[in-house]
Design a protein around this motif. Structure first.
Motif, mmCIF file in Angstrom:
data_model
loop_
_atom_site.group_PDB
_atom_site.id
_atom_site.type_symbol
_atom_site.label_atom_id
_atom_site.label_comp_id
_atom_site.label_asym_id
_atom_site.label_seq_id
_atom_site.Cartn_x
_atom_site.Cartn_y
_atom_site.Cartn_z
ATOM 1 N N LYS A 58 15.951 37.027 -8.570
ATOM 2 C CA LYS A 58 15.979 37.089 -7.051
ATOM 3 C C LYS A 58 15.176 35.789 -6.423
ATOM 4 O O LYS A 58 14.151 35.525 -7.101
ATOM 5 N N ASP A 59 15.982 34.947 -5.620
ATOM 6 C CA ASP A 59 15.581 33.587 -5.127
ATOM 7 C C ASP A 59 14.932 33.071 -6.259
ATOM 8 O O ASP A 59 13.735 32.465 -6.442
ATOM 9 N N ASN A 60 15.718 32.808 -7.550
ATOM 10 C CA ASN A 60 15.078 32.192 -8.867
ATOM 11 C C ASN A 60 14.141 32.642 -9.514
ATOM 12 O O ASN A 60 13.266 31.799 -10.054
ATOM 13 N N LYS A 61 13.670 33.639 -9.208
ATOM 14 C CA LYS A 61 12.216 34.154 -9.650
ATOM 15 C C LYS A 61 13.041 35.547 -10.552
ATOM 16 O O LYS A 61 13.777 36.067 -10.315
ATOM 17 N N ALA A 62 12.103 35.766 -11.712
ATOM 18 C CA ALA A 62 12.362 36.909 -12.604
ATOM 19 C C ALA A 62 11.533 37.994 -12.298
ATOM 20 O O ALA A 62 10.284 37.825 -12.199
ATOM 21 N N TYR A 63 12.047 39.308 -12.180
ATOM 22 C CA TYR A 63 11.099 40.317 -12.035
ATOM 23 C C TYR A 63 11.414 41.332 -13.031
ATOM 24 O O TYR A 63 12.629 41.669 -13.285
ATOM 25 N N HIS A 64 10.428 41.931 -13.565
ATOM 26 C CA HIS A 64 10.786 42.902 -14.959
ATOM 27 C C HIS A 64 10.263 44.360 -14.522
ATOM 28 O O HIS A 64 9.257 44.422 -13.733
ATOM 29 N N GLU A 65 11.076 45.159 -14.959
ATOM 30 C CA GLU A 65 10.750 46.775 -14.647
ATOM 31 C C GLU A 65 11.144 47.578 -15.947
ATOM 32 O O GLU A 65 12.199 47.410 -16.493
ATOM 33 N N ASN A 66 10.173 48.498 -16.356
ATOM 34 C CA ASN A 66 10.591 49.297 -17.415
ATOM 35 C C ASN A 66 10.887 50.567 -16.989
ATOM 36 O O ASN A 66 10.162 51.255 -16.367
ATOM 37 N N ILE A 67 12.356 51.242 -17.243
ATOM 38 C CA ILE A 67 12.430 52.571 -16.709
ATOM 39 C C ILE A 67 12.795 53.210 -17.818
ATOM 40 O O ILE A 67 13.697 52.975 -18.873
ATOM 41 N N CYS A 68 12.128 54.622 -18.048
ATOM 42 C CA CYS A 68 12.460 55.480 -19.091
ATOM 43 C C CYS A 68 14.074 55.796 -19.071
ATOM 44 O O CYS A 68 14.443 56.191 -18.114
ATOM 45 N N TYR A 69 14.329 56.001 -20.505
ATOM 46 C CA TYR A 69 15.872 56.272 -20.390
ATOM 47 C C TYR A 69 16.509 57.400 -19.601
ATOM 48 O O TYR A 69 17.533 57.402 -19.094
ATOM 49 N N CYS A 70 15.702 58.510 -19.530
ATOM 50 C CA CYS A 70 16.219 59.691 -18.811
ATOM 51 C C CYS A 70 16.153 59.500 -17.261
ATOM 52 O O CYS A 70 17.106 60.152 -16.841
ATOM 53 N N GLU A 71 15.580 58.468 -16.844
ATOM 54 C CA GLU A 71 15.751 58.114 -15.497
ATOM 55 C C GLU A 71 16.608 56.882 -15.111
ATOM 56 O O GLU A 71 17.167 56.344 -13.802
ATOM 57 N N PHE A 72 16.993 56.139 -16.487
ATOM 58 C CA PHE A 72 17.990 54.908 -16.161
ATOM 59 C C PHE A 72 19.315 55.099 -15.675
ATOM 60 O O PHE A 72 19.945 54.543 -14.861
ATOM 61 N N LEU A 73 19.980 56.386 -16.045
ATOM 62 C CA LEU A 73 21.340 56.601 -15.868
ATOM 63 C C LEU A 73 21.583 56.563 -14.540
ATOM 64 O O LEU A 73 22.710 55.892 -13.993
ATOM 65 N N PRO A 74 20.928 57.131 -13.761
ATOM 66 C CA PRO A 74 21.267 57.134 -12.199
ATOM 67 C C PRO A 74 21.178 55.633 -11.580
ATOM 68 O O PRO A 74 21.967 55.371 -10.780
ATOM 69 N N LYS A 75 19.910 54.943 -12.248
ATOM 70 C CA LYS A 75 20.074 53.483 -11.649
ATOM 71 C C LYS A 75 21.125 52.823 -12.184
ATOM 72 O O LYS A 75 21.653 52.052 -11.444
ATOM 73 N N PHE A 76 21.597 52.666 -13.448
ATOM 74 C CA PHE A 76 22.980 52.249 -14.041
ATOM 75 C C PHE A 76 23.919 52.391 -13.055
ATOM 76 O O PHE A 76 24.850 51.596 -12.706
ATOM 77 N N SER A 77 24.219 53.909 -12.426
ATOM 78 C CA SER A 77 25.453 54.258 -11.861
ATOM 79 C C SER A 77 25.252 53.331 -10.410
ATOM 80 O O SER A 77 26.221 52.918 -9.796
ATOM 81 N N GLN A 78 24.045 53.195 -9.884
ATOM 82 C CA GLN A 78 23.726 52.337 -8.625
ATOM 83 C C GLN A 78 24.050 51.034 -9.095
ATOM 84 O O GLN A 78 24.916 50.050 -8.132
ATOM 85 N N ILE A 79 23.739 50.314 -10.041
ATOM 86 C CA ILE A 79 24.061 48.829 -10.509
ATOM 87 C C ILE A 79 25.606 48.711 -10.443
ATOM 88 O O ILE A 79 25.890 47.740 -10.047
ATOM 89 N N LEU A 80 25.954 49.687 -10.974
ATOM 90 C CA LEU A 80 27.781 49.556 -11.119
ATOM 91 C C LEU A 80 28.326 49.469 -9.762
ATOM 92 O O LEU A 80 29.269 48.631 -9.561
ATOM 93 N N GLU A 81 27.729 49.950 -8.791
ATOM 94 C CA GLU A 81 28.181 49.805 -7.339
ATOM 95 C C GLU A 81 27.940 48.715 -6.784
ATOM 96 O O GLU A 81 28.622 48.136 -6.095
#
Length: 404
Positions: A58-81
């Protein structure tokens, strides 16, 4: 083949659960105003639990976040949108995915990728491995015949691999944008002893299985003669080293990628110009010795910079660092006005070399509204510094938006 979103979600789910997921990249947001332009995904292991690490840009800066796998799938669904393009790399296959109006087009291709440890603090895995003989590294004195990297050459070995990581990411992005297929034309301006040029050849031929044309250019004839001898001895096909000035280079046209590493002062600016003249689709530049801004700003003590930021300007070492950063910021903004998406990132850790800023630029379509905003930022910054940089004269004819 065309599939629905549920298929994509299950594909990634299966790859993770089968421990064959290596990494993924999502890019090209549906909403052009969306501030996050790209997200890199990869699995990691923290305290025996699988997490997915998200590296968002974002704005040529990198941001890191670690999400446990059990919570990631809903996040991935949002990313696909939110994004149109996805590249999933797994053990044995790559999946290039393009979002359509109601479904997804998937292209699967085989690869020879191997899984690496998921440990969060794992030992660094290199594209070129220590312990496996590589002819050009043996010839250049980086490793012995047994493939073991010499202790006093390990920083160079590390730099070569870091460079190849950038090349790998750049080529994948160029392919996802359909800027190239499996053939690439590359020019290395100011190639010097050509460690990185030979590394590129090795990567494209032995790892990527591309067809290619590679040219290294430098002013030192004796060094280029030696590089050509090594290339002939190693039977490096479609690799040539030429003696000459960047300004005069005309050996190739419609070049796909140019890179310029550690070109001194305005040599970087002329490399950027030549990249535009050759129609380059991607540019990688690691500048050094940025003297011009320092010298020109020092002669205009009535500029807005000195009026507002003399707390920096009055200290030589701080002023030098500022002018170096300002130079590369100006270069990145100028390239965006020429129709590139740019990122400024760390090339290699400071402990190994002070010349550690890499400007990465890849062609993309830009709206007029975005160009007007970028041009106003560019003009305001130039006026604030109180100088007329050489780069402005060189690159402004290639700006996609013109003002009097």
């Amino acid at each position: 083949m065309k599939k629905d979103r549920a298929y994509i979600e299950n594909l990634l789910k299966d790859l993770v659960e089968k421990n064959s997921f290596i990494k993924a990249t999502v890019s090209n947001p549906v909403d052009k105003k969306y501030k996050i332009k790209k997200i890199n995904l990869k699995p990691i292991l923290i305290k025996d639990e699988i997490f997915i690490q998200l590296e968002s840009f974002k704005d040529n800066k990198a941001y890191h976040e670690n999400i446990c796998y059990c919570e990631f799938l809903p996040k991935f669904s949002q990313i696909l949108e939110e994004f149109k393009q996805i590249l999933i790399v797994s053990q044995g296959a790559d999946y290039q995915i393009l979002k359509g109006k109601s479904d997804y087009n998937i292209k699967e291709s085989k690869n020879s990728k191997n899984l690496v440890s998921l440990e969060h603090n794992k030992k660094k895995q290199y594209i070129i491995e220590d312990g496996k003989p590589v002819p050009f590294l043996i010839k250049l004195g980086v490793m012995g015949e047994d493939g073991k990297v010499f202790k006093n050459s390990y920083d160079k070995f590390r730099q070569i691999n870091k460079y190849l990581e950038f090349i790998d990411d750049t080529i994948r992005e160029m392919q996802s944008k359909k800027l190239i297929d499996t053939h690439i034309k590359v020019v290395d301006f100011g190639c010097g002893k050509s460690y990185l040029t030979f590394a590129l050849h090795h990567y494209l031929k032995n790892i990527k299985d591309f067809t290619y044309e590679i040219i290294g250019l430098d002013l030192k004839k004796d060094v280029m003669d030696k590089c050509n001898r090594i290339a002939n001895e190693l039977e490096c096909d479609n690799l040539e080293f030429l003696t000459g000035n960047i300004k005069d280079f005309d050996k190739l046209q419609n070049v796909d990628l140019i890179f310029s590493l550690h070109a001194c002062n305005n040599a970087t600016d002329y490399a950027l110009l030549k990249g535009l003249e050759l129609g380059a689709k991607a540019i990688l530049a690691v500048p050094c010795c940025q003297h011009e801004f320092n010298e020109k700003m020092s002669k205009n003590k009535n500029s807005n910079f000195f009026l507002k930021e003399n707390t920096i300007g009055k200290h030589g070492i701080l002023f030098e660092k500022f002018t170096s950063i300002a130079t590369d910021a100006f270069r990145a903004q100028a390239l965006e006005l020429c129709g590139f998406r740019t990122q400024v990132m760390e090339f290699i850790d400071m402990e190994h070399t002070p010349k550690n800023i890499l400007i990465k630029a890849i062609k993309e379509k830009v709206s007029r509204e975005s160009l007007e905003k970028k041009y106003n930022e560019y003009r305001t910054f130039k006026e604030y510094l109180g100088i007329e940089p050489i780069l402005d004269e060189l690159l402004s004819p290639y700006f996609l938006i013109k003002y009097n």
